[in-house]
Scaffold this active site. Structure first.
Site, PDB file in Angstrom:
ATOM      1  N   ARG A 111      56.715   4.682 -29.996  1.00 34.92           N
ATOM      2  CA  ARG A 111      57.661   4.314 -31.137  1.00 34.92           C
ATOM      3  C   ARG A 111      57.186   2.989 -31.605  1.00 34.92           C
ATOM      4  O   ARG A 111      57.620   2.116 -30.838  1.00 34.92           O
ATOM      5  CB  ARG A 111      59.134   4.565 -30.819  1.00 34.92           C
ATOM      6  CG  ARG A 111      59.963   4.184 -32.011  1.00 34.92           C
ATOM      7  CD  ARG A 111      61.144   4.624 -31.686  1.00 34.92           C
ATOM      8  NE  ARG A 111      61.846   5.699 -32.124  1.00 34.92           N
ATOM      9  CZ  ARG A 111      62.806   6.303 -32.287  1.00 34.92           C
ATOM     10  NH1 ARG A 111      63.753   5.550 -32.342  1.00 34.92           N
ATOM     11  NH2 ARG A 111      62.949   7.611 -32.683  1.00 34.92           N
ATOM     12  N   HIS A 145      57.622  10.625 -38.715  1.00 28.93           N
ATOM     13  CA  HIS A 145      58.497  11.009 -37.622  1.00 28.93           C
ATOM     14  C   HIS A 145      58.552  12.458 -37.256  1.00 28.93           C
ATOM     15  O   HIS A 145      59.362  13.001 -37.427  1.00 28.93           O
ATOM     16  CB  HIS A 145      60.138  10.539 -38.024  1.00 28.93           C
ATOM     17  CG  HIS A 145      60.833  10.721 -36.623  1.00 28.93           C
ATOM     18  ND1 HIS A 145      60.531  10.748 -35.425  1.00 28.93           N
ATOM     19  CD2 HIS A 145      62.188  10.447 -36.749  1.00 28.93           C
ATOM     20  CE1 HIS A 145      61.594  10.688 -34.410  1.00 28.93           C
ATOM     21  NE2 HIS A 145      62.618  10.414 -35.226  1.00 28.93           N
ATOM     22  N   GLN A 196      60.797  14.655 -35.081  1.00 31.67           N
ATOM     23  CA  GLN A 196      62.158  15.113 -35.477  1.00 31.67           C
ATOM     24  C   GLN A 196      61.977  16.267 -36.554  1.00 31.67           C
ATOM     25  O   GLN A 196      62.920  17.345 -36.554  1.00 31.67           O
ATOM     26  CB  GLN A 196      62.878  13.881 -36.463  1.00 31.67           C
ATOM     27  CG  GLN A 196      64.049  14.200 -37.064  1.00 31.67           C
ATOM     28  CD  GLN A 196      64.999  14.386 -35.942  1.00 31.67           C
ATOM     29  OE1 GLN A 196      65.383  13.356 -35.250  1.00 31.67           O
ATOM     30  NE2 GLN A 196      65.969  15.293 -36.225  1.00 31.67           N
ATOM     31  N   ASP A 224      68.710  10.688 -44.941  1.00 28.32           N
ATOM     32  CA  ASP A 224      68.532   9.494 -43.680  1.00 28.32           C
ATOM     33  C   ASP A 224      69.208   8.323 -44.184  1.00 28.32           C
ATOM     34  O   ASP A 224      69.715   8.306 -45.340  1.00 28.32           O
ATOM     35  CB  ASP A 224      66.955   9.788 -43.583  1.00 28.32           C
ATOM     36  CG  ASP A 224      66.581   8.858 -42.113  1.00 28.32           C
ATOM     37  OD1 ASP A 224      67.664   8.316 -41.481  1.00 28.32           O
ATOM     38  OD2 ASP A 224      65.654   8.361 -42.130  1.00 28.32           O
ATOM     39  N   CYS A 272      68.874  13.274 -39.343  1.00 27.31           N
ATOM     40  CA  CYS A 272      67.778  13.091 -38.007  1.00 27.31           C
ATOM     41  C   CYS A 272      68.932  12.245 -37.353  1.00 27.31           C
ATOM     42  O   CYS A 272      68.940  12.204 -35.942  1.00 27.31           O
ATOM     43  CB  CYS A 272      66.818  12.236 -38.157  1.00 27.31           C
ATOM     44  SG  CYS A 272      66.802  10.618 -38.836  1.00 27.31           S
ATOM     45  N   ARG A 318      65.950  18.320 -30.293  1.00 31.85           N
ATOM     46  CA  ARG A 318      64.844  17.314 -30.224  1.00 31.85           C
ATOM     47  C   ARG A 318      64.449  17.667 -28.507  1.00 31.85           C
ATOM     48  O   ARG A 318      63.300  17.605 -28.223  1.00 31.85           O
ATOM     49  CB  ARG A 318      65.325  15.904 -30.115  1.00 31.85           C
ATOM     50  CG  ARG A 318      65.829  15.353 -31.321  1.00 31.85           C
ATOM     51  CD  ARG A 318      64.573  15.197 -32.366  1.00 31.85           C
ATOM     52  NE  ARG A 318      63.523  14.399 -31.852  1.00 31.85           N
ATOM     53  CZ  ARG A 318      63.704  13.048 -31.929  1.00 31.85           C
ATOM     54  NH1 ARG A 318      64.551  12.508 -32.559  1.00 31.85           N
ATOM     55  NH2 ARG A 318      62.415  12.422 -31.515  1.00 31.85           N
TER      56      ARG A 318
HETATM   57  N1  NVA Z   1      64.315   6.280 -41.029  1.00 37.03           N
HETATM   58  C1  NVA Z   1      64.930   5.866 -39.612  1.00 37.03           C
HETATM   59  C2  NVA Z   1      65.060   7.092 -38.837  1.00 37.03           C
HETATM   60  C3  NVA Z   1      65.774   6.529 -37.557  1.00 37.03           C
HETATM   61  C4  NVA Z   1      65.426   7.919 -36.316  1.00 37.03           C
HETATM   62  C5  NVA Z   1      64.136   4.692 -39.210  1.00 37.03           C
HETATM   63  O1  NVA Z   1      62.987   4.515 -39.180  1.00 37.03           O
HETATM   64  O2  NVA Z   1      64.904   3.621 -38.699  1.00 37.03           O
HETATM   65  N1   CP Z   2      66.520  10.576 -34.731  1.00 39.46           N
HETATM   66  C1   CP Z   2      66.083   9.755 -33.811  1.00 39.46           C
HETATM   67  O1   CP Z   2      64.690   9.696 -33.979  1.00 39.46           O
HETATM   68  O2   CP Z   2      66.848   9.292 -33.111  1.00 39.46           O
HETATM   69  P1   CP Z   2      66.770   7.965 -32.088  1.00 39.46           P
HETATM   70  O3   CP Z   2      66.306   6.817 -32.815  1.00 39.46           O
HETATM   71  O4   CP Z   2      68.121   7.754 -31.531  1.00 39.46           O
HETATM   72  O5   CP Z   2      65.586   8.255 -31.036  1.00 39.46           O
END
Ligand code: NVA
Ligand code: CP
Length: 300
Positions: A104, A131, A134, A219, A259, A287
């Site tokens: 990540r 992502h 997800q 989101d 998500c 997930r």
């Molecule tokens: N769009 C959000 C998704 C978090 C799971 C981010 O990148 O922070």
């Molecule tokens: N939806 C998701 O990826 O959540 P986290 O940021 O908690 O991993």
């Protein structure tokens, strides 16, 4: 056999993705029946997190434990990656020790670079552009509630961000129509839209996007790493909150997904998030099962 990575949904073809989410449901039911499937006994997953996470970290860690393997949490605060050891060196070293690596991070090109130097499969646990994990859970959740998503209409309301880009990939692979309603200047990336042009429409009006939609998705308005833009974003996205009025434009049996984490009162009202059309808790729970199926696909 060449190793497979999962950096975007497009790394798998439609048939592979459909089989994978079907397998995810099978693994879920097997787990609920108390069956033990140690498909990854003694195998190890490295997990590099340059950003915070609740769902991704816990689901991968628990998933590996349920499959008889082990997961290692690697934070930049404690590893040499965080002190500037080059990505290619880290990838070559770690991939000689673990069987798979989930990353990540911020820039998508860094995970691509990492994968090119890895001897083991790399999984994208979220980048600024995509992502995909997800989306596996979202597609599994849709299938469990409604069956085949082919031909359905999905409305994405809000930011043209990493999740939106992955929904565009999903529209292409799972063959549904996607309407994206976003403010000017917050559209998904042009090259990503172009590849799926037949299945994606970009518009401004959220009411138009949700009209007769089967699934409504949103989101956060400010993703991780964009905190400095928060004020500007709150203003630009104000008309894009998913409210009961917005949901009323969709089909009566439309589902709502997010998500998570959610910001109640910003991108979604509490009523919608906690309402009867919301499947966000199933979506989050899936997930675990979707990623177990992904690990099995990549490693077995
Ligand atoms: N769009 C959000 C998704 C978090 C799971 C981010 O990148 O922070
Ligand atoms: N939806 C998701 O990826 O959540 P986290 O940021 O908690 O991993």
């Amino acid at each position: 056999m060449a190793i497979r990575h999962f950096l975007t949904l497009l790394d798998l073809n439609s048939q592979e993705l459909i089989s994978l989410i079907t397998r995810a449901t099978e693994l879920k039911h097997a787990h609920w029946r108390g069956e033990i499937h140690e498909l990854l006994k003694h195998r190890t997953l490295g997990m590099i997190f340059d950003k915070s996470s609740t769902r991704t970290r816990v689901s991968f860690e628990v998933g590996m434990a349920q499959l008889g393997g082990h997961a290692l949490f690697l934070s930049p605060r404690d590893t040499q990656l965080g002190r500037g050891e080059p990505i290619e060196d880290s990838a070559r070293v770690l991939s000689r020790m673990v069987d798979c690596i989930m990353v990540r991070t911020f820039e998508h090109r860094n995970i691509v670079h990492f994968s090119k130097n890895s001897q083991v499969p790399i999984i994208n646990g979220l980048t600024d552009r995509f992502h995909p994990c997800q989306l596996l859970a979202d597609m599994q959740t849709w299938q469990e509630h409604r069956g085949d998503i082919k031909g359905a209409t999905v409305a994405w309301i809000g930011d043209g961000n990493n999740m939106c880009n992955s929904y565009i990939n999903a529209a292409q692979r799972f063959d549904f129509q996607l309407r994206v309603a976003c403010p000017e200047g917050f559209e998904p990336e042009h090259d990503i839209v172009q590849v799926a042009a037949q299945r994606v429409q970009i518009m401004r009006d959220p009411m138009e996007a949700v009209h007769n939609a089967d699934l409504v998705v949103t989101d956060v308005w400010t993703s991780m790493g964009q905190e400095e833009e928060q004020k500007r974003r709150l203003k630009a996205f104000a008309p894009y909150q998913v409210t009961p009025t917005i949901m009323a434009q969709a089909n009566q049996d439309a589902l709502f997904m997010h998500c998570l984490p959610a910001h109640r009162g910003e991108e979604v009202s509490n009523e919608v998030l906690e309402g009867p059309q919301s499947v966000v808790w199933d979506e989050a729970g899936n997930r675990l099962h979707a990623q177990k199926a992904l690990l099995e696909f990549l490693l077995c």
